[in-house]
Structure formats: C-alpha cells, structure tokens
Enzyme design. Structure first.
Site, PDB file in Angstrom:
ATOM      1  N   GLU A  38      42.860  42.416  25.706  1.00  0.00           N
ATOM      2  CA  GLU A  38      43.951  41.592  25.200  1.00  0.00           C
ATOM      3  C   GLU A  38      44.205  40.441  26.158  1.00  0.00           C
ATOM      4  O   GLU A  38      44.393  40.656  27.357  1.00  0.00           O
ATOM      5  CB  GLU A  38      45.202  42.464  25.043  1.00  0.00           C
ATOM      6  CG  GLU A  38      45.008  43.519  23.952  1.00  0.00           C
ATOM      7  CD  GLU A  38      45.900  44.744  24.124  1.00  0.00           C
ATOM      8  OE1 GLU A  38      46.823  44.712  24.956  1.00  0.00           O
ATOM      9  OE2 GLU A  38      45.645  45.746  23.424  1.00  0.00           O
ATOM     10  N   LEU A  67      45.590  43.255  19.408  1.00  0.00           N
ATOM     11  CA  LEU A  67      46.444  44.110  20.240  1.00  0.00           C
ATOM     12  C   LEU A  67      46.395  45.545  19.710  1.00  0.00           C
ATOM     13  O   LEU A  67      47.265  45.971  18.962  1.00  0.00           O
ATOM     14  CB  LEU A  67      47.878  43.564  20.224  1.00  0.00           C
ATOM     15  CG  LEU A  67      48.756  43.905  21.432  1.00  0.00           C
ATOM     16  CD1 LEU A  67      50.020  43.067  21.403  1.00  0.00           C
ATOM     17  CD2 LEU A  67      49.089  45.372  21.516  1.00  0.00           C
ATOM     18  N   GLU A  69      44.673  49.193  21.325  1.00  0.00           N
ATOM     19  CA  GLU A  69      43.826  49.764  22.380  1.00  0.00           C
ATOM     20  C   GLU A  69      42.810  50.772  21.850  1.00  0.00           C
ATOM     21  O   GLU A  69      41.702  50.873  22.382  1.00  0.00           O
ATOM     22  CB  GLU A  69      44.693  50.410  23.462  1.00  0.00           C
ATOM     23  CG  GLU A  69      45.461  49.419  24.328  1.00  0.00           C
ATOM     24  CD  GLU A  69      46.738  48.898  23.678  1.00  0.00           C
ATOM     25  OE1 GLU A  69      47.130  49.429  22.612  1.00  0.00           O
ATOM     26  OE2 GLU A  69      47.348  47.961  24.226  1.00  0.00           O
ATOM     27  N   GLN A  91      45.541  46.244  29.422  1.00  0.00           N
ATOM     28  CA  GLN A  91      46.469  45.317  30.074  1.00  0.00           C
ATOM     29  C   GLN A  91      47.339  45.979  31.144  1.00  0.00           C
ATOM     30  O   GLN A  91      47.558  45.405  32.204  1.00  0.00           O
ATOM     31  CB  GLN A  91      47.335  44.668  29.002  1.00  0.00           C
ATOM     32  CG  GLN A  91      47.980  43.393  29.458  1.00  0.00           C
ATOM     33  CD  GLN A  91      48.364  42.535  28.262  1.00  0.00           C
ATOM     34  OE1 GLN A  91      49.311  42.854  27.545  1.00  0.00           O
ATOM     35  NE2 GLN A  91      47.636  41.466  28.043  1.00  0.00           N
ATOM     36  N   PHE A  92      47.831  47.180  30.851  1.00  0.00           N
ATOM     37  CA  PHE A  92      48.612  47.932  31.833  1.00  0.00           C
ATOM     38  C   PHE A  92      48.294  49.412  31.693  1.00  0.00           C
ATOM     39  O   PHE A  92      47.981  49.889  30.591  1.00  0.00           O
ATOM     40  CB  PHE A  92      50.125  47.716  31.628  1.00  0.00           C
ATOM     41  CG  PHE A  92      50.654  46.485  32.295  1.00  0.00           C
ATOM     42  CD1 PHE A  92      51.035  46.506  33.631  1.00  0.00           C
ATOM     43  CD2 PHE A  92      50.739  45.288  31.606  1.00  0.00           C
ATOM     44  CE1 PHE A  92      51.502  45.365  34.264  1.00  0.00           C
ATOM     45  CE2 PHE A  92      51.210  44.138  32.225  1.00  0.00           C
ATOM     46  CZ  PHE A  92      51.594  44.177  33.559  1.00  0.00           C
ATOM     47  N   ILE A  96      47.461  52.643  27.949  1.00  0.00           N
ATOM     48  CA  ILE A  96      46.154  53.257  27.689  1.00  0.00           C
ATOM     49  C   ILE A  96      46.242  54.373  26.648  1.00  0.00           C
ATOM     50  O   ILE A  96      45.255  54.743  26.020  1.00  0.00           O
ATOM     51  CB  ILE A  96      45.540  53.817  29.004  1.00  0.00           C
ATOM     52  CG1 ILE A  96      44.093  54.259  28.794  1.00  0.00           C
ATOM     53  CG2 ILE A  96      46.360  54.966  29.560  1.00  0.00           C
ATOM     54  CD1 ILE A  96      43.140  53.162  28.402  1.00  0.00           C
ATOM     55  N   PHE A  97      47.446  54.897  26.456  1.00  0.00           N
ATOM     56  CA  PHE A  97      47.547  56.145  25.684  1.00  0.00           C
ATOM     57  C   PHE A  97      47.028  56.067  24.247  1.00  0.00           C
ATOM     58  O   PHE A  97      46.448  57.032  23.760  1.00  0.00           O
ATOM     59  CB  PHE A  97      48.969  56.711  25.781  1.00  0.00           C
ATOM     60  CG  PHE A  97      49.320  57.010  27.213  1.00  0.00           C
ATOM     61  CD1 PHE A  97      48.762  58.099  27.847  1.00  0.00           C
ATOM     62  CD2 PHE A  97      50.145  56.161  27.947  1.00  0.00           C
ATOM     63  CE1 PHE A  97      49.028  58.354  29.185  1.00  0.00           C
ATOM     64  CE2 PHE A  97      50.412  56.408  29.280  1.00  0.00           C
ATOM     65  CZ  PHE A  97      49.849  57.510  29.904  1.00  0.00           C
ATOM     66  N   PRO A  98      47.215  54.956  23.520  1.00  0.00           N
ATOM     67  CA  PRO A  98      46.610  54.930  22.169  1.00  0.00           C
ATOM     68  C   PRO A  98      45.087  55.096  22.200  1.00  0.00           C
ATOM     69  O   PRO A  98      44.492  55.492  21.203  1.00  0.00           O
ATOM     70  CB  PRO A  98      46.985  53.533  21.647  1.00  0.00           C
ATOM     71  CG  PRO A  98      48.176  53.134  22.443  1.00  0.00           C
ATOM     72  CD  PRO A  98      47.990  53.744  23.795  1.00  0.00           C
ATOM     73  N   HIS A 138      54.897  50.165  33.166  1.00  0.00           N
ATOM     74  CA  HIS A 138      54.039  49.167  33.825  1.00  0.00           C
ATOM     75  C   HIS A 138      53.681  49.616  35.247  1.00  0.00           C
ATOM     76  O   HIS A 138      53.167  48.825  36.027  1.00  0.00           O
ATOM     77  CB  HIS A 138      54.743  47.808  33.906  1.00  0.00           C
ATOM     78  CG  HIS A 138      54.796  47.068  32.604  1.00  0.00           C
ATOM     79  ND1 HIS A 138      55.487  47.530  31.517  1.00  0.00           N
ATOM     80  CD2 HIS A 138      54.244  45.892  32.222  1.00  0.00           C
ATOM     81  CE1 HIS A 138      55.374  46.664  30.515  1.00  0.00           C
ATOM     82  NE2 HIS A 138      54.611  45.659  30.912  1.00  0.00           N
TER      83      HIS A 138
END
Lengths: 333, 289
Positions: A38, A67, A69, A91-92, A96-98, A138
């Site tokens: 992203e 957008l 993941e 990005q952060f 990551i969880f998705p 974050h």
C-alpha cells in the site's frame, strides 16, 4: 554497484537507507523481484523506504496495491508460484492480521504441501515495535504469531550496518521470510556508507558486544536499549555480552547456548508480551538444553500480558534501560 | 465432452464406494456439478492454469491427472500427489476461498511476462462470502489479471442454503462492484458453460480483464462422505434435480448423432476399464489387492 540517491541522509546512512538499498539492489539484480504494497509506488511508502524505486523500475515492479492485506499476500503467493519473487510491504505491524490466513495456511505451507522446499520465495516486510507515540495498533510486536507457522522464517533488522545484508539474504532465499523493521530505529543511528556490504547469514545470532559477567539476549527494537544498558552497567565494572538473535524463527540455538555458557548468567529482554513469546522460548531452550551451564535462573523482561497501551503509557509498558540494568545487577550479584 | 462428464461421474461413484469400503478416508462429493466443471476447462490450452477448491475431480482427470494419483489424495498419501506444474492443476485448497487470490497472482504473473495463458479458479457460493474472495476479485480488476472466476453455486455451503448465505439472489452481479464482467449460466448445461467460459477466456487473453461466471448447479451428494444431507434438505428437493442431471442432459442433446448408442457404449466401457485399472493399481499399492 550504484544505489539510488537517498536525500534523507546528511552523512552516513541509516537503517532505512540500508533497507532501501537492499530493495534497490534486489530489483536491479533479479528481474523477477517485485515490490508490492500500500502506497509503496508514487508515495514511496509511509516511511518512504521505497522512495524513487517506482521511477527507476516502473509501476509493474513497484506496485501500488489496493488496501487489502489478505489480497496482497494471497496474490503474492500466486505470483511466487508462477516464477516471481514478491517483496511485500505491510504498512504497519498492527495491519498484518487480515493476511494471517494466507501467511499461516499458504505462505508457510506450500513448500510442504508440494514437497518443494524452494517454492515460496516471498519476503514480507513490515515496520514493528513501539516507543514512537503512535496511535493504536501502530506499535505491535507480532513476531510470535509468525513463529508459530512452521517453515516460515522470521528475522528482524536492528542496526544500519546489517539491515541491508539481512534483507538481501531474505529476498534471495527461496524460503518465505517475515522481515521486521523496528520503526523507531529507521533513522535513529547512522553509520558510514560502504559500497559493498558483507553477506549476512539470516539464521545466525550476532554477538554485538563481548563480556564475561552476563549475557543479554535481545532482538529487533530492544537491541539499542540493550547496548545502552550494557554501557550503563559497564560503569559499575560489570561486563555484559549482548547477543542479537537476528532470527526469531528458528532461533540459533547453538550460538545461544555457547554464549550463555560463558557466564551462565542470562537476561532476556523484548518489547513483546511474555506469554508464549520468542523470549520465553529462549528461556525454554536455556532451561532444557543449557541448564547445566547456568549459574542462576535467567531473568525475563517483557511487556505485561496486556494489549499495547496508549502512547502516554508506553514507557511504563516496555522494559527500560533501567529495568535491564537492574536485572543484570540481579544475575551478577 | 461426454467422455469427460462420464469420467467425472464414474470417478465420483468409485470414490464414494471406496470410502464406504474403508479404502479411502473421506471424499467431497461432486455428483451433479460435472457440467459446470468440465464446461469451464474443456477449451483450456496446456499452458493455461487451473486452481480448484476441493471438489473438482472431473477437472483433475480432464487436466490429465492420473486417477491413481487423485485417489492417493483422498487416501491421505500426500497433500498433492499429482505433478501440478505438468498438469497445470494446483493442489486442492482447504481454507475456503483462499485459492482465489492465488489464481489472480498466477494470472497476473502471466500478464507481466506477456504470455497469452489464462487461469480458471473454482470456488463456491459459500466461499463467495469470504472477504478474501472479494479482495482477490478486486485485485484482478485493478490489474486486469487474465482470470476466470468460476463460481459453482451448488445451492449449499455444507448445510447452509444460498438463500441464508446471502440476501443477494444473483451472485454474478457482484462483478459490477469490481468493474469486471459477470455472467450467470445454467451450470448443468455443459454447452452453455463452455460457451460463456470461452468468451471469458477470449476476454482474458485479449487483456480485457477477468470475468465472474456464476454457474448455477446442485450438489446431488453430501458435502463429504461424513455429511448427512437429509438433515438440511428433503428427498423431494434432490429428486427435483435428477431431471436436470448434467450427464443425462448432455446425452439427450446428442440424440440426433449417428450411432449414438454404440458410441456412448464404447465411451462408457473405456472409462470403466480405465477406472478399473487405476483402482487395481491403487489397491495394490495400498496392499489391499
């Protein structure tokens, strides 16, 4: 070898520069490498790590993704199966969880599923760690989630001089890697530029400092805190060795046991919570495979088993230099 | 096509029998869905790629996967006993819907290399509820990936009927949400499926992006051999679909072909012999012959 200009640096280069140079070099040396993520193209990523690369290598190789993941990692799996070497930027850490379904059920399993060890040359990079007064999710330390996916390798950068070699090794490997980038350290330290960087073995822990009195075991965002603690306690005449694990999965057990045996006094520190963590795994290895060489119980410094708090409370949440020096005094007393 | 449909049907019957005899562990039944499956792959070239879900044995066999290797999968002798590169048939994918993004990535790679190969990915009405499936279709639209999304709407996600899976009546309309082509077809009419997929493949190869094909069909058997479909649907409902059986429908379509009975008899005998040989080999290697 040429590298893209890095206007951020005044003198020397930062860990962010090292990571940028590794990406530049990877794209230059292998036409099958791609960067996906992203805002990584036009913008150069929210941390500007990929700045300028789209102009050099084109929008088909430095790809601004939608957008999403899971779609990002899932399409990366398909690209990897079909001959490409995707380098995915998340990005952060907290985003990551998705993608965990794709990472745990496919990235980490395809080589076993198809009995082809070199089948998933995918690198997933993400900023990690806290102490930057960021908003919620974050400042996470997600390494343990990945370490529970067998066959996935999990490493973390920690210093400007090795970030480039470590990332290049991960990208060049045919195994899937999660590459963590402690965001607080992106531009905190500078080293003098070198045209050629030494190869880094991504599976080896690295002794950053020698010392006969105790061993401090850390990784990622805790490395510079550990070095400060070792400096501070050196004024009291206590000489502490500092071991950067580099690889959290798998852990370099041989080096860990060898270094732990020198003093038999060990402190392990990390930003992550304690329960089922990389650092509790280190203590488990010491207890089951290195017990005979220990002179006292290892000390384990982590965050409490609670979610990462608002910025106001993060300094209390994370182990500090003082926490570490206190623990070192405890094991060397 | 009659041979492929027959092979798919006979394999399904064979696998069910072997499971009941305790020779294989479990089997996801595909009876009734052969037309949606075969119609989608009959026009593929050797270098085109197929990503199945876990209910496409007819497609595996049509792609050249040896019967005995397919049986090994159901016997727990490997996650992908076939040569997926040679047959261009990816391993079965167990986490529902997660294979759709792989197909998009694969197809995207083909496009990046300037190849004309297309990719077909199978998933179901249940998988259509997964967020990952939406993400994958959106990516495919953005990157004009040469992929055909073959949504086998077989009426049930294990026990949940499509009407309770979603308030939408027609799943192909979702294509509009990704800016891609979408079409609904009678999934029990192999010629109709072949025709819409043929058009979708042309669109993909021409660089005009993906197509969502909703093939409306019916799973005549259970979800797997561990399922009991009569707990969630009636015998009458199933009987209603027997009239629309895709194999007998295609056979009826061939009615004016010369020497039909003779040729059908030959094909059926050849398929039977092929499956018998494979079963013998399989039982031998399992030490059961």
């Amino acid at each position: 070898m040429t590298t893209t200009a890095t206007p951020r640096s005044r003198t020397g280069f930062t860990m962010a520069d090292g990571i940028h140079r590794a990406l530049d070099q990877a794209l230059a040396e292998d036409p099958t490498t791609l960067i996906m993520g992203e805002d990584v193209g036009q913008l150069g990523g929210v941390f500007r790590i990929t700045a300028g690369l789209r102009d050099t290598y084109g929008a088909d190789r430095v790809i601004d993704s939608p957008l999403a993941e899971a779609g990002l990692v899932g399409t990366g799996v398909g690209l990897a199966l079909n001959g490409f070497r995707p380098i995915i930027e998340i990005q952060f850490d907290g985003f990551i969880f998705p993608a965990l379904n794709q990472i745990c059920t496919h990235v980490a399993r395809f080589p076993l599923r198809l009995q082809e060890p070199g089948l998933m040359p995918l690198t997933i990079r993400m900023p990690s760690g806290g102490r930057i007064r960021a908003s919620e999710l974050h400042s996470e330390s997600p390494e343990t989630y990945f370490a529970h996916a067998p066959d996935l390798r999990v490493v973390s950068a920690s210093t400007p001089d090795t970030a480039r070699g470590l990332l290049l090794a991960a990208i060049r490997s045919d195994e899937p890697f999660v590459f963590l980038e402690p965001k607080r350290l992106y531009r905190r330290y500078r080293v003098e530029p070198e045209d050629e960087i030494a190869d880094v073995d991504p599976g080896r822990a690295r002794l950053l400092r020698e010392g006969d009195d105790a061993l401090l075991v850390v990784y990622g965002p805790m490395v510079d805190i550990a070095m400060q603690a070792a400096d501070a306690i050196a004024e009291e005449g206590v000489r502490v060795a500092v071991l950067d694990l580099v690889s959290m999965a798998p852990i370099d057990t041989d080096t860990l046991l060898t270094e732990a045996a020198r003093s038999g006094r060990v402190v392990v520190a990390a930003e992550s919570i304690r329960r089922c963590s990389i650092s509790s795994e280190v203590v488990s290895i010491l207890a089951t495979e290195g017990f005979g060489a220990l002179k006292c119980a290892p000390r384990l410094l982590t965050s409490p088993n609670r979610p990462y708090p608002p910025a106001h409370e993060e300094d209390e949440h994370l182990p500090s230099v003082e926490d570490i020096t206190n623990a070192l005094r405890g094991v060397t007393a | 096509m009659f041979r492929a449909l027959t092979r798919g049907r006979r394999f399904d019957e064979l696998a069910l029998r072997l499971q009941r005899q305790g020779v294989i562990d479990s089997y996801g039944e595909s009876r009734g869905q052969e037309a949606a499956q075969i119609g989608a792959v009959v026009d593929l070239e050797a270098d085109d790629m197929v990503f199945p879900s876990y209910r496409q044995p007819s497609v595996a066999l049509e792609r050249g996967v040896p019967t005995v290797e397919l049986l090994r999968f159901y016997a727990g002798a490997g996650f992908c006993p076939w040569d997926w590169r040679k047959h261009r048939f990816a391993p079965y994918c167990i986490p529902v819907g997660s294979q759709v993004a792989h197909a998009v990535g694969w197809a995207w790679a083909s496009r990046l290399r300037g190849e004309s190969a297309a990719t077909v990915v199978f998933f179901g009405d249940g998988a259509a509820s997964q967020g990952e499936v939406h993400e994958a279709m959106n990516y495919a639209g953005v990157f004009k990936a040469p992929v055909v999304f073959l949504l086998e709407n077989n009426g049930y996600a294990i026990s949940l009927p499509t009407a309770k899976q979603t308030n939408a009546e027609e799943l192909y309309l979702r294509a509009a949400g990704y800016g891609i082509a979408g079409v609904r077809v009678d999934g029990n009419d192999v010629v109709a499926v072949r025709d819409v997929v043929r058009e979708a493949l042309s669109r993909a190869r021409a660089g005009n992006g993906p197509t969502l094909v909703e093939a409306v069909t019916y799973r005549m058997g259970g979800h797997t051999t561990s399922d009991d479909p009569l707990r969630y649907r009636t015998k009458d409902e199933v009987a209603g679909w027997i009239d629309r059986d895709p194999v007998t429908r295609f056979r009826a379509r061939l009615a004016d072909q010369p020497d039909l009975e003779e040729r059908i008899g030959e094909i059926e005998a050849e398929v039977e012999a092929e499956l018998d040989r494979a079963t013998d080999d399989f039982l031998k290697e399992r030490g059961m012959a």
